[in-house]
Every structure is written in structure tokens, then in C-alpha cells.
Scaffold this active site. Sequence first.
Site, mmCIF file in Angstrom:
data_model
loop_
_atom_site.group_PDB
_atom_site.id
_atom_site.type_symbol
_atom_site.label_atom_id
_atom_site.label_comp_id
_atom_site.label_asym_id
_atom_site.label_seq_id
_atom_site.Cartn_x
_atom_site.Cartn_y
_atom_site.Cartn_z
ATOM 1 N N THR A 14 0.868 -1.712 -0.171
ATOM 2 C CA THR A 14 0.121 0.262 0.383
ATOM 3 C C THR A 14 0.767 1.326 -0.197
ATOM 4 O O THR A 14 0.984 2.697 -0.824
ATOM 5 C CB THR A 14 -0.572 -0.395 0.890
ATOM 6 N N ALA A 34 12.518 20.237 -2.784
ATOM 7 C CA ALA A 34 13.584 19.193 -2.272
ATOM 8 C C ALA A 34 15.168 20.082 -2.890
ATOM 9 O O ALA A 34 15.700 20.019 -2.150
ATOM 10 C CB ALA A 34 13.983 18.129 -2.875
ATOM 11 N N ARG A 46 8.535 -9.471 -2.135
ATOM 12 C CA ARG A 46 8.653 -10.784 -2.011
ATOM 13 C C ARG A 46 8.611 -10.824 -3.218
ATOM 14 O O ARG A 46 9.034 -12.443 -3.493
ATOM 15 C CB ARG A 46 7.224 -11.500 -0.959
ATOM 16 N N GLU A 131 8.252 9.573 10.072
ATOM 17 C CA GLU A 131 7.095 10.732 10.271
ATOM 18 C C GLU A 131 6.352 9.888 9.837
ATOM 19 O O GLU A 131 5.187 10.111 10.739
ATOM 20 C CB GLU A 131 7.614 11.691 9.126
ATOM 21 N N GLY A 136 -0.064 8.425 10.409
ATOM 22 C CA GLY A 136 0.098 8.349 8.525
ATOM 23 C C GLY A 136 0.354 10.030 8.323
ATOM 24 O O GLY A 136 2.183 10.075 8.271
ATOM 25 N N GLU A 192 -7.661 -4.707 9.100
ATOM 26 C CA GLU A 192 -7.296 -6.004 8.401
ATOM 27 C C GLU A 192 -7.702 -6.740 8.727
ATOM 28 O O GLU A 192 -8.636 -6.722 10.065
ATOM 29 C CB GLU A 192 -5.644 -6.160 8.942
ATOM 30 N N LYS A 207 2.269 3.768 18.647
ATOM 31 C CA LYS A 207 2.842 5.234 18.192
ATOM 32 C C LYS A 207 2.557 6.082 19.520
ATOM 33 O O LYS A 207 3.437 7.496 19.619
ATOM 34 C CB LYS A 207 1.204 5.548 17.342
HETATM 35 N N1 LIG Z 1 -1.226 1.073 5.083
HETATM 36 C C1 LIG Z 1 -1.112 2.336 6.059
HETATM 37 O O1 LIG Z 1 -1.935 3.058 5.939
HETATM 38 C C2 LIG Z 1 0.759 2.823 7.239
HETATM 39 C C3 LIG Z 1 0.284 3.132 7.418
HETATM 40 C C4 LIG Z 1 1.152 4.158 8.347
HETATM 41 C C5 LIG Z 1 2.350 3.308 8.168
HETATM 42 N N2 LIG Z 1 2.513 2.013 7.174
HETATM 43 C C6 LIG Z 1 3.087 1.098 7.559
HETATM 44 O O2 LIG Z 1 4.078 0.920 6.776
HETATM 45 C C7 LIG Z 1 4.654 0.040 6.548
HETATM 46 C C8 LIG Z 1 4.069 -0.854 5.128
HETATM 47 O O3 LIG Z 1 2.673 -1.124 5.078
HETATM 48 P P1 LIG Z 1 1.790 -1.529 4.171
HETATM 49 O O4 LIG Z 1 0.051 -0.982 4.687
HETATM 50 O O5 LIG Z 1 2.916 -1.005 2.800
HETATM 51 O O6 LIG Z 1 2.239 -2.633 3.319
HETATM 52 P P2 LIG Z 1 1.796 -4.108 2.742
HETATM 53 O O7 LIG Z 1 0.820 -3.155 2.007
HETATM 54 O O8 LIG Z 1 1.605 -5.270 3.788
HETATM 55 O O9 LIG Z 1 2.659 -4.357 1.746
HETATM 56 C C9 LIG Z 1 4.763 -4.244 3.100
HETATM 57 C C10 LIG Z 1 4.803 -4.786 1.783
HETATM 58 O O10 LIG Z 1 6.422 -5.172 2.005
HETATM 59 C C11 LIG Z 1 6.812 -6.755 1.581
HETATM 60 N N3 LIG Z 1 7.217 -7.684 2.478
HETATM 61 C C12 LIG Z 1 6.575 -8.447 2.809
HETATM 62 N N4 LIG Z 1 7.579 -8.908 4.230
HETATM 63 C C13 LIG Z 1 8.435 -9.342 3.204
HETATM 64 C C14 LIG Z 1 9.962 -10.292 3.313
HETATM 65 N N5 LIG Z 1 9.935 -10.864 4.229
HETATM 66 N N6 LIG Z 1 10.528 -9.475 1.896
HETATM 67 C C15 LIG Z 1 10.570 -8.918 0.984
HETATM 68 N N7 LIG Z 1 9.047 -8.231 0.723
HETATM 69 C C16 LIG Z 1 8.627 -8.137 1.792
HETATM 70 C C17 LIG Z 1 6.028 -6.989 0.729
HETATM 71 O O11 LIG Z 1 6.290 -8.032 -0.558
HETATM 72 P P3 LIG Z 1 4.801 -8.761 -1.393
HETATM 73 O O12 LIG Z 1 3.966 -7.167 -1.854
HETATM 74 O O13 LIG Z 1 5.512 -8.920 -2.644
HETATM 75 O O14 LIG Z 1 4.217 -9.474 -0.911
HETATM 76 C C18 LIG Z 1 4.847 -5.956 0.301
HETATM 77 O O15 LIG Z 1 5.109 -5.347 -1.012
HETATM 78 C C19 LIG Z 1 4.520 -0.730 7.845
HETATM 79 O O16 LIG Z 1 5.291 -0.986 8.493
HETATM 80 C C20 LIG Z 1 2.869 0.109 8.123
HETATM 81 O O17 LIG Z 1 3.008 -0.258 9.751
HETATM 82 C C21 LIG Z 1 1.941 0.894 7.526
#
Ligand SMILES: NC(=O)c1ccc[n+]([C@@H]2O[C@H](COP(=O)([O-])OP(=O)(O)OC[C@H]3O[C@@H](n4cnc5c(N)ncnc54)[C@H](OP(=O)(O)O)[C@@H]3O)[C@@H](O)[C@H]2O)c1
Length: 404
Positions: A14, A34, A46, A131, A136, A192, A207
Site C-alpha cells: 500500500t 528538495a 517478496r 514521520e 500516517g 486488517e 504510536k
Molecule cells: N498502510 C497504511 O496506511 C500505513 C500507515 C502508516 C504506516 N504504515 C506502515 O508502513 C509499512 C508498510 O505498510 P503497508 O500497508 O504498505 O504494507 P503492505 O501493503 O502489506 O506491504 C508490505 C510490502 O512488504 C513486502 N514484504 C513483506 N514481507 C517481506 C519479506 N519478508 N521480504 C521482502 N518483502 C516483504 C511485501 O511484498 P509482496 O507485495 O511481494 O508480498 C509488500 O510489498 C508498515 O510498517 C506499516 O505499519 C502503513
Amino acid sequence: MAEPLRIALAGLGTVGTGVIELLAANRSTIERRAGRPLEIVAVNARDRARDRGVDLSPYAWVDDMQAMAQRGDVDVVLELVGGSDGPALTLARAALDAGKAFVTANKAMIAHHGLALAEQAALRGVPLKFEAAVAGGIPVVKGLREGAAANRIERIYGILNGTCNYILSEMEHTGADFGEMLKAAQEKGYAEADPTFDIEGVDAAHKLAILAAIGFGARVDFANVEATGIGEVRAADITQAGALGYVIRLVGIASLDESADETRLLQRVRPCLVPRGHPLAAVTGPTNAVVAEGNFSGRLLFQGAGAGAGPTASAVVADLIDIARGDTVNDRPGVLAEITAAMRDAEVSIESLIQRGRDHAGGEVLVAMVTHEGPERCVTKALDLLNGSPSLTAAPLVMPILGD
Ligand SMILES: NC(=O)c1ccc[n+]([C@@H]2O[C@H](COP(=O)([O-])OP(=O)(O)OC[C@H]3O[C@@H](n4cnc5c(N)ncnc54)[C@H](OP(=O)(O)O)[C@@H]3O)[C@@H](O)[C@H]2O)c1
């Protein structure tokens, strides 16, 4: 044209794809602000075959995420994988160790390991920025660190989890029960498939620990955050609260307890009764809000989207712009490599080295180093080797250390 800031991006979910989209959509604005382009050079996730709705062809695909830290063509490692430990933490350590700037949105990792990572970053003189890990898209880390820097913070509190806030405000709005609204949150993509971290207050606790550390200048202390989630809140509780003039919100509160001999940082996440007239009562849906009370600023309210691809990418890219502007990364490898090479050639052994960011608008960086004890002629030789280097903006100041 100024040198681009070269980014290795781990995680294409995401937030990762949101960052790619934002960098493309706002390219010229970002470059202007920048002072140079922000350029992704390498990516990893992955599953290489997955269609992510963005064009990955301009970037090098790296099979082993950890190899990103070692790439010579990378200034910043951007971690958007997630997880408090595991590959994200290994990557953070490797990147900082290799002298790369490190940017993350990973609240779990920062809440558990932020202190050690900050120490490692300081030792290496590289930026560590997060940040997006708190609320978020809301620039609350920057707001507290910079905007409220002149204040003693008396209390920080807020609505730190969008999923819980959506469920509670919808329960209030519809009169439905928790289970029903959790299902609705999942259908809308706010929760989730496994919502445990959200509804048990763990995500908000992560947080809060980060916010408290920034606001009170304390260590990130996740172990001492008490968290109670919203699973026990019934529709009837919300109705009763309403009759008394309150709404129910999951609120994280951090304050200092100065009543005991030793000042203690209290950190607690739990459902609270919020008076209808309070700004937090008006925060509904998946929105986050943080209140910081400064002794001169008074109450500051930061409010906005706490999650989602766009808002989170906005906070991540703001960190990247800060790094690009600071020139820290651009300067560091070239200058330090030159200085350390001169020291090595003159057989001067370095005991410690500190580099602070630019000290004025000219972008100069102060590099201080302590050498191991050795002949002074070796230091003189190292300075001779550096003489005339374009990296130096002034003659180095050499001072002996007064022995016991
Ligand atoms: N989503 C939000 O709104 C939000 C807000 C604030 C902070 N965050 C933080 O931002 C971070 C990412 O969140 P997200 O929502 O973008 O997560 P996500 O959609 O689940 O994406 C995670 C990514 O990491 C990859 N990944 C996971 N395990 C891996 C591994 N072992 N080796 C290599 N790649 C791996 C996945 O690969 P694949 O796609 O190939 O499976 C995917 O591309 C997290 O720390 C989350 O807490 C998210």
C-alpha cells in the site's frame, strides 16, 4: 542539475506503491522544493511477478532486500515492509551501518527498537526518519520537534488508531454493536483481516510510545505503555455516555507524573469518555488527531488521515525531501571517504567520528574526529594529503588532548 537523491525502496505494498505514485505525480514540485530530483533506483518485495498497478521497469529489482544497504548507487534506504523485527530491522541496521540515510513508516519497529537505531544513526552521522510511523499523513513528529521546539510539553494525547475510531464513531452513529462495526471496517478496508493489533490498542500504543519520546525527550519505552482496547465497549455504553454528554474514543495519553521522588512518564491507551465540546469528540471515522499541550503554545491540535496510501506516502516523501535538502547524504560519503582515506594513508587511526548536519545555509558540515594516540607527524601528513581538497571549506583545526 543537482545530483539526485538516490533511493532504494523495500516494500511495494500500500505505502510503497503510494510513494512511487506520489513521486511521479508531483515530480517537478518535489524537485523544486528538495533542490534536486528524488530518484528511486532499486526496489524489492517478496513477489516479483505481482502486478502492483505501477510501472517498476525503470528500477533495478533486487532479490535480496538486505543487499540494498550495500549498493554504491544508493543514498537512502526506504523501508516500507513492516514488522517490528525480522527483515525490516535487519535492513535498518545494515543500512545505517553502511552509512545510508534510513526512512521508515514502521511504527512497530521504531516503538521497539527506535532508541538503538537512533543511537546507531547518530554514531554514523546519518539521518533516521519516521514521520509516517506516527499518525500516517499528519506531520506531528515535525510539528513537535520543530514547531513546538520552544515549549515544555505538559501532555500529549490523541486518537491514534483510525480503525478503532471508525468503529466507535460508527457504533455511536448507528447504534450497532462492536462486532457488526468491525465487520464494516474490514469491508471498507480500514481494518486488517487480523485486526488484533488495532482493536487491542497495540498499534495506538506503538504510536504513543514514539510521540511521548519525542514530546518529553525520553527514551522510547514501549514496554511501559499500558494498553486496553475497544473490544469490551458495547452499544449500550455508548448510549449511556451520550446521555451524560460524552462520546467514547480510544485515547492514548502520555504525561509526566511528578508527584513521586522520581519523575515518571505515564503512557496509557484506553477507551475514554470525551466531553462533547472537546475537539477530540468531533474526530470521527478513520481520522487520527493528536493534541500536544505546550507551556507557551497552549493546546496544539494535529488532525488528519492516519493511514492510507496517499497520506502515508505524503509523510514518507516529506522525510525524503528533508534529507535531500539537508545535503547530509550527498556530502557525507564523498567527504568522509576522502578524509578517512587520507587518515589511512598517513597511518592515523580514528577512534571516533562525529558529523553534524549542515550548520548554516551554505550546507557545510562539521566533521569532528578523535584519533588514537600516535605520532603527530602522521596527523600532519594526513592534513598535507587533504590540502587543497574541494571537500574542505576551511582549514582543519587540530587540537591535542590533554592527558591526565
Ligand atoms: N498502510 C497504511 O496506511 C500505513 C500507515 C502508516 C504506516 N504504515 C506502515 O508502513 C509499512 C508498510 O505498510 P503497508 O500497508 O504498505 O504494507 P503492505 O501493503 O502489506 O506491504 C508490505 C510490502 O512488504 C513486502 N514484504 C513483506 N514481507 C517481506 C519479506 N519478508 N521480504 C521482502 N518483502 C516483504 C511485501 O511484498 P509482496 O507485495 O511481494 O508480498 C509488500 O510489498 C508498515 O510498517 C506499516 O505499519 C502503513
